[in-house]
Design an enzyme around this catalytic site. Structure first.
Site, PDB file in Angstrom:
ATOM      1  N   LYS A 163      31.194  -5.557 -50.893  1.00  0.00           N
ATOM      2  CA  LYS A 163      29.845  -5.069 -51.152  1.00  0.00           C
ATOM      3  C   LYS A 163      29.404  -4.296 -49.911  1.00  0.00           C
ATOM      4  O   LYS A 163      29.450  -4.838 -48.794  1.00  0.00           O
ATOM      5  CB  LYS A 163      28.896  -6.247 -51.409  1.00  0.00           C
ATOM      6  N   ASP A 191      32.134  -1.570 -53.544  1.00  0.00           N
ATOM      7  CA  ASP A 191      30.973  -1.413 -54.420  1.00  0.00           C
ATOM      8  C   ASP A 191      29.742  -1.073 -53.588  1.00  0.00           C
ATOM      9  O   ASP A 191      29.301  -1.878 -52.766  1.00  0.00           O
ATOM     10  CB  ASP A 191      30.732  -2.709 -55.207  1.00  0.00           C
ATOM     11  N   GLU A 218      32.797   2.173 -56.202  1.00  0.00           N
ATOM     12  CA  GLU A 218      31.929   1.871 -57.342  1.00  0.00           C
ATOM     13  C   GLU A 218      30.472   2.243 -57.065  1.00  0.00           C
ATOM     14  O   GLU A 218      29.915   1.875 -56.034  1.00  0.00           O
ATOM     15  CB  GLU A 218      32.058   0.363 -57.616  1.00  0.00           C
ATOM     16  N   ASP A 243      29.105   1.659 -62.590  1.00  0.00           N
ATOM     17  CA  ASP A 243      28.666   0.318 -63.016  1.00  0.00           C
ATOM     18  C   ASP A 243      27.222   0.400 -63.529  1.00  0.00           C
ATOM     19  O   ASP A 243      26.988   0.515 -64.738  1.00  0.00           O
ATOM     20  CB  ASP A 243      28.803  -0.672 -61.847  1.00  0.00           C
ATOM     21  N   LYS A 267      29.436  -4.808 -68.465  1.00  0.00           N
ATOM     22  CA  LYS A 267      28.914  -6.171 -68.290  1.00  0.00           C
ATOM     23  C   LYS A 267      28.162  -6.568 -69.548  1.00  0.00           C
ATOM     24  O   LYS A 267      27.363  -5.783 -70.072  1.00  0.00           O
ATOM     25  CB  LYS A 267      27.963  -6.233 -67.088  1.00  0.00           C
TER      26      LYS A 267
END
Ligand SMILES: [Mg+2]
Length: 369
Positions: A163, A191, A218, A243, A267
């Site tokens: 992250k 990400d 991402e 995403d 998701k």
């Protein structure tokens, strides 16, 4: 078969360590567990984990929508008729994918239990035997992220999701630190969670990341900036993943038409559950675009639902559903065979919910009948 009642439990899932992404720090995850009971006595569990930064839904709002808007139109409906269930929910309220996902997941749990089959056998059949688990590294100092990666590599993890999404120079330091610590053979995915905001900042970053062997980058730009993704993608050889910019079918259509990504992160909480996720995977497959199934850091219930979708589809090549590994207490018993996940042949979601723990974690509750 008919839905007789829907019970709702607004819970706090306690995290072992705070979870830190570019837009928020979580000490616990707020979640809504639904328990749907049918006239045949079959009980299905579902989960909705809203994320105000991604789908624009709150914990309290999701609870209210299920209780007062979706619940009343679903009582008396057949949970096997999932196309109709979604139509009813979509007519009752626009958007609200997390609330719809909770109901959708519970319906699939019921279908599987009724037919004595795991959910993956109802949506294509088991295709993958197992998935490697990716360890997620929260944002922290470069050396701390590198040290955590080294520790997890020793346990057997072969891939990491970092992250990032703060200042580009600091993020590049973080990625370099982890790469030099774990060596060349370990997969690193990055990400940004929209943190680099626009294509100009992102292009500066990708130039510095060129030789670090990143699997994919991402969501560097803000969610709705599909054109920004197109621009970045045209200027780098690092594969790009969308995403937050992918919620439902309409976004997927634009991403496909503009060739805005190499891979997308589906998701269940963004698209409305198992059934819409399957539709998105098929849509991506028609366009030759790989998919991942991710999650909002969900309990065993929501994570299992994501796994069932992932295990049944060839076009889904990776998963990020590690919620249960992050919680100090979980309402269900989804088993991880770290660093792998392999699903059982138990019917439905294959997850037993511990009602005692569920009550212990419940902050408030309600029911519709
Ligand atoms: Mg993401």
């Amino acid at each position: 078969m008919k839905i007789m009642s829907i019970e709702l439990f607004a819970i706090h899932l306690p995290l072992k360590e705070p979870f830190i992404v570019s837009y928020h720090t979580y000490n616990h995850m707020p979640s809504i567990i639904v328990k749907v009971t049918t006239n045949e006595g079959i009980v299905g569990y579902g989960e909705g984990v809203p994320d105000e930064h991604v789908t624009g839904e709150t914990w309290e709002g999701t609870f209210e929508i299920i209780k007062n808007t979706l619940g009343p139109v679903l009582i008396g409906q057949n949970p096997m008729e999932i196309e109709r269930i979604h139509e009813l929910m979509n007519k009752a309220i626009y958007g609200a994918p997390t609330a719809k996902a909770a109901i959708d997941i519970a319906c699939f749990d019921i279908m599987g239990k009724k037919l004595q089959q795991p959910v993956y056998q109802l949506i294509g059949g088991r295709y993958h035997a197992e998935f490697p688990i990716t360890h997620v590294l929260s944002i922290s100092e470069p050396e701390e992220m590198a040290a955590e990666a080294a520790l997890m590599k020793e346990i057997g993890y072969q891939s990491f999701k970092m992250k990032v999404g703060t200042k580009v120079s600091k993020d590049v330091e973080r990625i370099k630190a982890v790469r030099s610590q774990v060596g060349e053979d370990i997969a690193i995915r990055v990400d940004v969670n929209q943190g680099w905001i626009n294509s100009a900042t992102t292009i500066t970053a990708v130039e510095q990341l060129r030789n670090l062997g990143i699997d994919w980058l991402e969501q560097p730009v803000v969610a709705d900036d599909i054109d920004g993704m197109v621009e970045v993608k045209s200027k780098t050889t690092i594969p790009m993943m969308i995403d937050e910019g992918l919620k439902g079918t309409r976004d997927m259509r634009e991403i496909i038409q503009k060739r805005a990504a190499d891979k997308v992160n589906i998701k269940l909480m963004k698209c409305g559950g198992i059934y819409p996720a399957v539709k998105l995977a098929h849509q991506a497959e028609l366009a030759g675009m790989e998919c991942q199934i991710g999650s909002m850091v969900e309990s065993s219930v929501g994570s299992a639902a994501g796994f069932h979708v992932a295990f049944s589809k060839k076009i889904i090549t990776s998963v990020e559903l590690t919620g249960p590994l992050k919680f100090s207490k979980d309402v269900g018993n989804l088993a991880y065979d770290v660093p792998f996940i392999r699903l059982t042949e138990k019917p439905g979601l294959g997850v037993e919910v511990n009602e005692e723990t569920l009550m212990e974690l419940t902050v408030f509750q309600g029911s519709v009948q």
